[in-house]
Design a protein around this motif. Structure first.
Motif, PDB file in Angstrom:
ATOM      1  N   SER A 132     -29.555 -13.056   0.052  1.00 37.21           N
ATOM      2  CA  SER A 132     -29.018 -12.532   1.298  1.00 37.21           C
ATOM      3  C   SER A 132     -29.272 -13.527   2.419  1.00 37.21           C
ATOM      4  O   SER A 132     -30.174 -14.352   2.325  1.00 37.21           O
ATOM      5  CB  SER A 132     -29.648 -11.179   1.625  1.00 37.21           C
ATOM      6  N   THR A 189     -28.889 -14.198   6.912  1.00 36.40           N
ATOM      7  CA  THR A 189     -28.623 -13.635   8.233  1.00 36.40           C
ATOM      8  C   THR A 189     -28.944 -14.682   9.300  1.00 36.40           C
ATOM      9  O   THR A 189     -29.805 -15.529   9.073  1.00 36.40           O
ATOM     10  CB  THR A 189     -29.475 -12.359   8.451  1.00 36.40           C
ATOM     11  N   ARG A 249     -25.419 -11.025  -0.668  1.00 38.52           N
ATOM     12  CA  ARG A 249     -25.124 -10.306   0.572  1.00 38.52           C
ATOM     13  C   ARG A 249     -25.145 -11.275   1.734  1.00 38.52           C
ATOM     14  O   ARG A 249     -26.194 -11.561   2.295  1.00 38.52           O
ATOM     15  CB  ARG A 249     -26.195  -9.237   0.818  1.00 38.52           C
TER      16      ARG A 249
END
Ligand SMILES: Nc1ncnc2c1ncn2[C@@H]1O[C@H](COP(=O)(O)OP(=O)(O)O)[C@@H](O)[C@H]1O
Ligand SMILES: [Mg+2]
Length: 307
Positions: free
Chosen positions: A221, A223, A182
């Motif tokens: 993931s 970010t 992700r």
């Protein structure tokens, strides 16, 4: 009568006191006087002696400190040796065994060749696998011992992570592990060494796969963090987890709980993160899973960079 007895007792006691305490003092004074040419010990001589005594005590304390230091360094050495012992065990599995297998295979090939037979492809393939295993361990050991100086370029981390993840897809399919990546379409561009960063994440994902049983799940993931000046990457799994008592040790070189593990994966990962001004932290719930969080700044602060 009682008063007389008391008086007698007091006299005996003070005499005893004189004998036990004053007598040695007198003796000391006598011998000091005998030792002094003038036959008399002055207050100044006593002060000088006290100073000397103090110096001697200080010297003794220093010796003790030195002894302690020597002890500490010999303990550090013992720890190093213990480390070497563990490393030797890892090396046996990762290098000596593959080499033994290759030698055995070569012997077969030599016999075949003597009989004029062509080498058997599966034996050649096995030799290659074993040599690759040994080569990998040596590589990792050398990486840790002499870290490569990062060759910094502009790195598209999103792309790097996706490419890295594709390496694991066959493995995920084979073991029926849900492997999710992700990553937002765009992550900040890092100034980093792409080979080292790939190595870092490969090590983390490899651990996740080793900890996760068939039908488990692994997720990578990422970010921007805290803003666009850095990136947070999380590798999480729902595998076996890490027992509380092991958690402080997992970054130690050669610490491993795996049969044939080298215990170098996380040590190298941490080294690479810190070469990039970043950090790694691990959270784990034994029996439930593990989350490894990597924080990387977009640019290495010049002050944290090695000279
Ligand atoms: N995702 C994970 N889940 C469970 N345990 C882990 C995980 N990652 C690391 N560990 C523990 O940390 C130890 C050290 O990991 P590492 O340095 O990669 O060495 P190795 O994989 O060769 O054992 C492992 O042996 C294992 O006990
Ligand atoms: Mg590992």
């Amino acid at each position: 009568v009682i008063a007389i007895v008391w008086l007698g007792l007091l006299i005996v006691m003070s005499w005893l006191k004189a004998l036990v305490i004053a007598r040695p003092l007198e003796q000391i004074q006598e011998s000091l006087q005998a030792a002094t040419p003038g036959g008399k010990v002055s207050k100044y001589d006593l002060e000088a002696m006290a100073a000397e005594l103090q110096a001697t005590i200080l010297q003794l304390l220093r010796k003790e400190q030195e002894h302690e230091n020597a002890l500490a360094s010999s303990m550090a050495r013992a720890e190093q040796l213990a480390c070497l012992g563990e490393m030797a065990a890892g090396l046996t599995h990762e290098i000596k065994n593959p080499l033994a297998a290759v030698m055995a295979a070569l012997e077969t090939l030599v016999q075949d060749a003597k009989r004029g037979e062509a080498p058997q492809p599966e034996i050649l393939a096995q030799m290659l696998r074993e040599l690759q295993r040994a080569h990998k361990t040596l590589d990792r050991l050398l990486t840790l011992a002499r870290p490569a100086k990062p060759q910094r370029v502009k790195v598209d981390l999103a792309k790097l992570l996706r490419e890295m993840a594709t390496l694991f897809e066959p493995r995920a399919r084979r073991r029926n592990i849900t492997f999710e990546v992700r990553i937002p379409r765009a992550l900040p561009t890092l100034e980093a060494d792409p080979d080292l960063l790939s190595q870092l994440f490969i090590n983390l994902v490899t651990n996740a796969f080793q900890a996760t049983p068939p039908n488990g799940a692994i997720m990578v993931s990422a970010t921007p963090f805290p803003q666009n000046d850095g990136v947070a990457v999380m590798v999480s799994d729902n595998g076996c987890g890490i027992p509380k008592e092991n958690l402080p040790r997992v970054f130690e070189p050669f610490f491993t709980t795996k049969e044939g593990g080298t215990g170098l994966g996380l040590a190298i990962a941490q080294q690479i993160a810190s070469q990039h001004g970043g950090t790694i932290r691990i959270d784990s719930q034994p029996g439930q899973g593990t989350q490894v969080l990597v924080l990387l700044p977009v640019q290495v602060q010049r002050t944290t960079e090695e000279p």
